[in-house]
Motif scaffolding. Structure first.
Motif, PDB file in Angstrom:
ATOM      1  N   VAL A 139       0.448  -3.640  -5.687  1.00  0.00           N
ATOM      2  CA  VAL A 139       1.762  -3.757  -5.871  1.00  0.00           C
ATOM      3  C   VAL A 139       2.066  -3.749  -4.708  1.00  0.00           C
ATOM      4  CG1 VAL A 139       3.741  -2.079  -6.769  1.00  0.00           C
ATOM      5  CG2 VAL A 139       1.608  -2.845  -7.531  1.00  0.00           C
ATOM      6  N   GLY A 140       2.127  -2.995  -3.475  1.00  0.00           N
ATOM      7  CA  GLY A 140       1.870  -3.226  -1.797  1.00  0.00           C
ATOM      8  C   GLY A 140       2.434  -4.182  -1.796  1.00  0.00           C
ATOM      9  N   GLY A 141       1.075  -4.731  -1.573  1.00  0.00           N
ATOM     10  CA  GLY A 141       0.891  -6.187  -0.862  1.00  0.00           C
ATOM     11  C   GLY A 141       1.772  -7.453  -1.788  1.00  0.00           C
ATOM     12  N   GLU A 142       1.706  -7.115  -3.119  1.00  0.00           N
ATOM     13  CA  GLU A 142       3.005  -8.146  -3.536  1.00  0.00           C
ATOM     14  C   GLU A 142       4.754  -7.691  -2.644  1.00  0.00           C
ATOM     15  OE1 GLU A 142       2.289 -11.054  -6.181  1.00  0.00           O
ATOM     16  OE2 GLU A 142      -0.159 -10.336  -5.589  1.00  0.00           O
ATOM     17  N   LEU A 143       4.637  -6.318  -3.361  1.00  0.00           N
ATOM     18  CA  LEU A 143       6.263  -6.653  -2.678  1.00  0.00           C
ATOM     19  C   LEU A 143       6.307  -6.608  -1.498  1.00  0.00           C
ATOM     20  CD1 LEU A 143       6.833  -3.166  -4.170  1.00  0.00           C
ATOM     21  CD2 LEU A 143       8.192  -5.437  -4.693  1.00  0.00           C
ATOM     22  N   ALA A 144       5.336  -6.555   0.183  1.00  0.00           N
ATOM     23  CA  ALA A 144       5.499  -6.803   0.366  1.00  0.00           C
ATOM     24  C   ALA A 144       5.481  -8.824   1.415  1.00  0.00           C
ATOM     25  CB  ALA A 144       4.483  -7.116   1.759  1.00  0.00           C
ATOM     26  N   ASP A 145       4.830  -9.518   0.425  1.00  0.00           N
ATOM     27  CA  ASP A 145       4.532 -10.765   0.517  1.00  0.00           C
ATOM     28  C   ASP A 145       5.843 -11.341  -0.028  1.00  0.00           C
ATOM     29  OD1 ASP A 145       3.192 -13.140   0.778  1.00  0.00           O
ATOM     30  OD2 ASP A 145       3.245 -13.336  -1.402  1.00  0.00           O
ATOM     31  N   ARG A 146       6.426 -10.314  -1.062  1.00  0.00           N
ATOM     32  CA  ARG A 146       7.488 -11.129  -1.851  1.00  0.00           C
ATOM     33  C   ARG A 146       8.574 -10.880  -0.873  1.00  0.00           C
ATOM     34  NH1 ARG A 146      10.027  -8.962  -7.795  1.00  0.00           N
ATOM     35  NH2 ARG A 146       7.528  -9.589  -8.194  1.00  0.00           N
ATOM     36  N   ARG A 147       9.005 -10.278   0.210  1.00  0.00           N
ATOM     37  CA  ARG A 147       9.475 -10.227   1.102  1.00  0.00           C
ATOM     38  C   ARG A 147       9.536 -10.802   1.921  1.00  0.00           C
ATOM     39  NH1 ARG A 147       9.776  -5.715   5.706  1.00  0.00           N
ATOM     40  NH2 ARG A 147      12.041  -5.396   5.703  1.00  0.00           N
ATOM     41  N   ARG A 148       8.404 -11.078   2.461  1.00  0.00           N
ATOM     42  CA  ARG A 148       7.760 -11.560   3.912  1.00  0.00           C
ATOM     43  C   ARG A 148       8.599 -13.267   3.228  1.00  0.00           C
ATOM     44  NH1 ARG A 148       5.236 -15.788   4.035  1.00  0.00           N
ATOM     45  NH2 ARG A 148       3.622 -14.994   2.292  1.00  0.00           N
ATOM     46  N   ARG A 149       7.890 -13.574   1.744  1.00  0.00           N
ATOM     47  CA  ARG A 149       8.577 -14.884   1.584  1.00  0.00           C
ATOM     48  C   ARG A 149      10.460 -15.095   1.378  1.00  0.00           C
ATOM     49  NH1 ARG A 149       5.080 -17.405  -2.961  1.00  0.00           N
ATOM     50  NH2 ARG A 149       2.832 -17.307  -1.959  1.00  0.00           N
TER      51      ARG A 149
ATOM     52  N   ARG B 140      12.619 -13.719   3.087  1.00  0.00           N
ATOM     53  CA  ARG B 140      12.905 -13.577   5.193  1.00  0.00           C
ATOM     54  C   ARG B 140      12.396 -14.779   5.188  1.00  0.00           C
ATOM     55  NH1 ARG B 140      11.685  -8.996   8.008  1.00  0.00           N
ATOM     56  NH2 ARG B 140      12.708  -9.227   9.637  1.00  0.00           N
ATOM     57  N   ALA B 141      12.065 -16.122   4.993  1.00  0.00           N
ATOM     58  CA  ALA B 141      11.535 -17.147   5.656  1.00  0.00           C
ATOM     59  C   ALA B 141      12.008 -17.768   4.735  1.00  0.00           C
ATOM     60  CB  ALA B 141       9.943 -17.627   5.215  1.00  0.00           C
ATOM     61  N   ARG B 142      12.558 -17.618   3.619  1.00  0.00           N
ATOM     62  CA  ARG B 142      13.644 -18.226   2.960  1.00  0.00           C
ATOM     63  C   ARG B 142      14.569 -18.694   3.615  1.00  0.00           C
ATOM     64  NH1 ARG B 142      12.735 -16.887  -2.272  1.00  0.00           N
ATOM     65  NH2 ARG B 142      15.008 -15.568  -2.062  1.00  0.00           N
ATOM     66  N   ASN B 143      15.105 -17.125   3.410  1.00  0.00           N
ATOM     67  CA  ASN B 143      16.484 -17.214   4.426  1.00  0.00           C
ATOM     68  C   ASN B 143      16.880 -17.477   5.667  1.00  0.00           C
ATOM     69  OD1 ASN B 143      17.263 -16.095   2.129  1.00  0.00           O
ATOM     70  ND2 ASN B 143      17.252 -13.498   2.957  1.00  0.00           N
ATOM     71  N   ARG B 144      16.031 -17.018   6.785  1.00  0.00           N
ATOM     72  CA  ARG B 144      16.040 -18.063   8.181  1.00  0.00           C
ATOM     73  C   ARG B 144      15.665 -19.633   7.393  1.00  0.00           C
ATOM     74  NH1 ARG B 144      12.013 -14.090   9.273  1.00  0.00           N
ATOM     75  NH2 ARG B 144      10.063 -15.290   8.783  1.00  0.00           N
ATOM     76  N   ALA B 145      14.826 -20.089   6.822  1.00  0.00           N
ATOM     77  CA  ALA B 145      15.064 -21.703   6.817  1.00  0.00           C
ATOM     78  C   ALA B 145      16.042 -21.831   6.606  1.00  0.00           C
ATOM     79  CB  ALA B 145      14.219 -22.372   5.533  1.00  0.00           C
ATOM     80  N   ALA B 146      17.153 -21.484   5.670  1.00  0.00           N
ATOM     81  CA  ALA B 146      18.117 -21.916   5.173  1.00  0.00           C
ATOM     82  C   ALA B 146      19.267 -21.558   6.112  1.00  0.00           C
ATOM     83  CB  ALA B 146      19.076 -20.895   3.858  1.00  0.00           C
TER      84      ALA B 146
END
Length: 65
Positions: free
Chosen positions: A35-45, A47-53
């Motif tokens: 669960v921790g790994g999935e939450l961290a991956d969701r947060r990383r994605r 942040r990457a989407r926001n940076r690209a936008a």
């Protein structure tokens, strides 16, 4: 399937370090790890989407036609 593999991994690490972990405690650790790994991956994605936008928004207005 992943949950069972992570549970076994936690159990083996416990055995290698000289502990006698219960399989139930290893299962709880596996759930928290996954669960921790999935939450961290969701947060990383996100942040990457926001940076690209932001990059698209900043370059969209600067093009000269």
């Amino acid at each position: 399937m992943v949950w069972a593999a992570v549970t076994l991994g936690w159990w083996l690490v416990g055995r290698l370090t000289g502990d006698r972990p219960s399989i139930l405690m290893c299962a709880f650790a596996a759930v928290f790890s996954i669960v921790g790994g999935e939450l961290a991956d969701r947060r990383r994605r996100r942040r990457a989407r926001n940076r690209a936008a932001k990059r698209r928004a900043s370059t969209a207005g600067s093009s000269t036609g």
